[in-house]
Scaffold this motif. Sequence first.
Motif, PDB file in Angstrom:
ATOM      1  N   LEU A   1      -0.199   5.111  -0.992  1.00 41.18           N
ATOM      2  CA  LEU A   1      -0.244   6.219  -0.036  1.00 41.18           C
ATOM      3  C   LEU A   1       0.583   7.397  -0.532  1.00 41.18           C
ATOM      4  O   LEU A   1       0.151   8.555  -0.467  1.00 41.18           O
TER       5      LEU A   1
ATOM      6  N   ALA B   1      -4.206   4.299  -1.482  1.00 33.93           N
ATOM      7  CA  ALA B   1      -3.848   3.074  -0.781  1.00 33.93           C
ATOM      8  C   ALA B   1      -4.755   1.926  -1.175  1.00 33.93           C
ATOM      9  O   ALA B   1      -4.308   0.779  -1.308  1.00 33.93           O
TER      10      ALA B   1
ATOM     11  N   VAL C   1       0.828  -1.215   0.000  1.00 35.84           N
ATOM     12  CA  VAL C   1       0.000   0.000   0.000  1.00 35.84           C
ATOM     13  C   VAL C   1       0.857   1.257   0.000  1.00 35.84           C
ATOM     14  O   VAL C   1       0.356   2.353  -0.276  1.00 35.84           O
TER      15      VAL C   1
END
Length: 306
Positions: free
Chosen positions: A57, A73, A53
Amino acid sequence: MSITDALIGAYALPFMGRALLVLLVLAVVAGVVGVLVNLRGLEFISDGLTHAVFPGLAIGLAVAGTAGLVPGAAIAALAGAVALTFLMRAGIASDAAVAVVLTATFSVGVLVVSRGTDYASALEELLFGRVLTIAPVDVLPLVLVSLAAATMVGVTLKQQLFRAFDPGASRAAGDRGLVLDLVLNSAIALVVVAGSSTVGALLVLALLIVPGAAARLVTRRLWWLFPAAAAVGAVSAWLGLSAGFAISVGAGVDLPAGSTVVGVFVLVYAIILAVRLAVDRAAAPRRAAQGTPPAAEGVARNAGEG
């Protein structure tokens, strides 16, 4: 500062109330999903998803600021979940698949963050979270992401448990292993999305792993594992936020909120483990007198509870 102020009064503050709401929902859902992670032995895969992720992000933050964290994300996490699922089903060892996804995605995330003007601050926020600075507009998306993960697991829970204990029989019964793996990995990914946006990408794994592991120390009943894990997660999140507030405000020691919450998760697990070991040690003479080893007693108890 009194204990009541730390445990209850602190949440009259809007930023503390938002943090508690998001963390409670996340901790409960992570606890439930984490039981399946524990039963399936998917801890390392979950670690890979926490790193998958990171580029999402970073890109979300670069494109749309904090409002882009959850969408970015989510896209990265779901892509990572699909990639890991197909890599493992293609015959590639799970450790190798996770290592490839982990290193590739994390390096991409660092490259994206490094292009920003405030590199150190942005990297710290992504890695260690922003639980006390969750904006009001971010509360609903984070809660919905967590609830989506809970729904995915809830709808397939019986099939997931069947596959966890007997994959061959699950296939013979008509369950589609690929679909179940995709659903579970996607649920893990969504939990990671919500957790990475609160306690940070490096610490979210504790929310997934610790409650499920603690629940297995508390009860041997299969269906009680889920409420036990949810309870451990919720109580740990509440105590972690309260402890961080009390120490930071009452004692004047500035502690990162996300790290404090995770530290309390681990502390609660250590306490439960110590109690479990003490109970087993106290019961050892009785087992010896009956000629029943601990493992056999657990099997007999499970059989009687089924």
